[in-house]
Design a protein around this motif. Sequence first.
Motif, PDB file in Angstrom:
ATOM      1  N   GLN A   1       0.848  -1.193   0.000  1.00 53.67           N
ATOM      2  CA  GLN A   1       0.000   0.000   0.000  1.00 53.67           C
ATOM      3  C   GLN A   1       0.882   1.241   0.000  1.00 53.67           C
ATOM      4  OE1 GLN A   1      -0.625  -2.445   2.680  1.00 53.67           O
ATOM      5  NE2 GLN A   1      -1.768  -3.490   1.073  1.00 53.67           N
ATOM      6  N   LEU A   2       0.487   2.209  -0.805  1.00 55.15           N
ATOM      7  CA  LEU A   2       1.232   3.456  -0.911  1.00 55.15           C
ATOM      8  C   LEU A   2       0.324   4.616  -0.525  1.00 55.15           C
ATOM      9  CD1 LEU A   2       2.964   2.844  -4.367  1.00 55.15           C
ATOM     10  CD2 LEU A   2       3.938   2.476  -2.111  1.00 55.15           C
ATOM     11  N   VAL A   3       0.865   5.522   0.259  1.00 56.12           N
ATOM     12  CA  VAL A   3       0.095   6.688   0.684  1.00 56.12           C
ATOM     13  C   VAL A   3       0.915   7.941   0.408  1.00 56.12           C
ATOM     14  CG1 VAL A   3      -1.024   7.880   2.594  1.00 56.12           C
ATOM     15  CG2 VAL A   3      -1.104   5.383   2.461  1.00 56.12           C
ATOM     16  N   GLU A   4       0.350   8.827  -0.414  1.00 60.15           N
ATOM     17  CA  GLU A   4       1.009  10.096  -0.721  1.00 60.15           C
ATOM     18  C   GLU A   4       0.498  11.200   0.203  1.00 60.15           C
ATOM     19  OE1 GLU A   4      -0.044   8.314  -4.908  1.00 60.15           O
ATOM     20  OE2 GLU A   4      -1.046   8.603  -2.968  1.00 60.15           O
ATOM     21  N   SER A   5       1.320  12.194   0.388  1.00 60.70           N
ATOM     22  CA  SER A   5       0.905  13.381   1.129  1.00 60.70           C
ATOM     23  C   SER A   5       1.734  14.561   0.655  1.00 60.70           C
ATOM     24  CB  SER A   5       1.085  13.174   2.638  1.00 60.70           C
ATOM     25  OG  SER A   5       2.437  12.908   2.946  1.00 60.70           O
ATOM     26  N   GLY A   6       1.276  15.757   0.998  1.00 60.64           N
ATOM     27  CA  GLY A   6       2.052  16.958   0.704  1.00 60.64           C
ATOM     28  C   GLY A   6       1.542  17.810  -0.431  1.00 60.64           C
ATOM     29  N   GLY A   7       0.496  17.382  -1.102  1.00 61.97           N
ATOM     30  CA  GLY A   7      -0.042  18.201  -2.179  1.00 61.97           C
ATOM     31  C   GLY A   7      -0.712  19.448  -1.644  1.00 61.97           C
ATOM     32  N   GLY A   8      -1.077  20.344  -2.558  1.00 60.57           N
ATOM     33  CA  GLY A   8      -1.746  21.557  -2.150  1.00 60.57           C
ATOM     34  C   GLY A   8      -1.746  22.598  -3.238  1.00 60.57           C
ATOM     35  N   LEU A   9      -2.055  23.822  -2.840  1.00 60.17           N
ATOM     36  CA  LEU A   9      -2.116  24.951  -3.755  1.00 60.17           C
ATOM     37  C   LEU A   9      -0.898  25.836  -3.531  1.00 60.17           C
ATOM     38  CD1 LEU A   9      -3.633  26.814  -5.769  1.00 60.17           C
ATOM     39  CD2 LEU A   9      -4.794  27.800  -3.774  1.00 60.17           C
ATOM     40  N   VAL A  10      -0.232  26.200  -4.609  1.00 63.48           N
ATOM     41  CA  VAL A  10       0.958  27.048  -4.510  1.00 63.48           C
ATOM     42  C   VAL A  10       1.001  27.986  -5.698  1.00 63.48           C
ATOM     43  CG1 VAL A  10       2.430  25.388  -5.734  1.00 63.48           C
ATOM     44  CG2 VAL A  10       3.462  26.986  -4.117  1.00 63.48           C
TER      45      VAL A  10
END
Length: 122
Positions: free
Chosen positions: A3-12
């Motif tokens: 299982q892979l979990v991404e994080s850290g995205g957003g608006l910039v």
Amino acid sequence: QVQLVESGGGLVQAGGSLRLSCAASGRTYRRYAMGWFRQAPGKEREFVTAISGSGGSTSYADSVKGRFTISRGNVENTVYLQMNSLKPDDTAVYYCAADLQLRNRSIDYNYWGQGTQVTVSS
């Protein structure tokens, strides 16, 4: 299964930076090669970058060379994507992927995360 979990995205804003993280869990007794792909609305999923299991080899799409850096974390089977000098064209859902060998094609990866949205405003 892995299982892979991404994080850290957003608006910039354009010119800004973001760092994405991906952590693998499950059957992670092997040191997997890990890659990042992205998919913008109405477009096909495209390769961004990948790193070998040892961390000794990397590959980048021409569109991100010199701006993005992939690295492995100290924790086994974690990977980071440092994105600098972001452009509106970088807006997409970014996916983490893992498999036994470093590859540039999405079809070659068996394990995928759910994706994280990156939006770059002009």
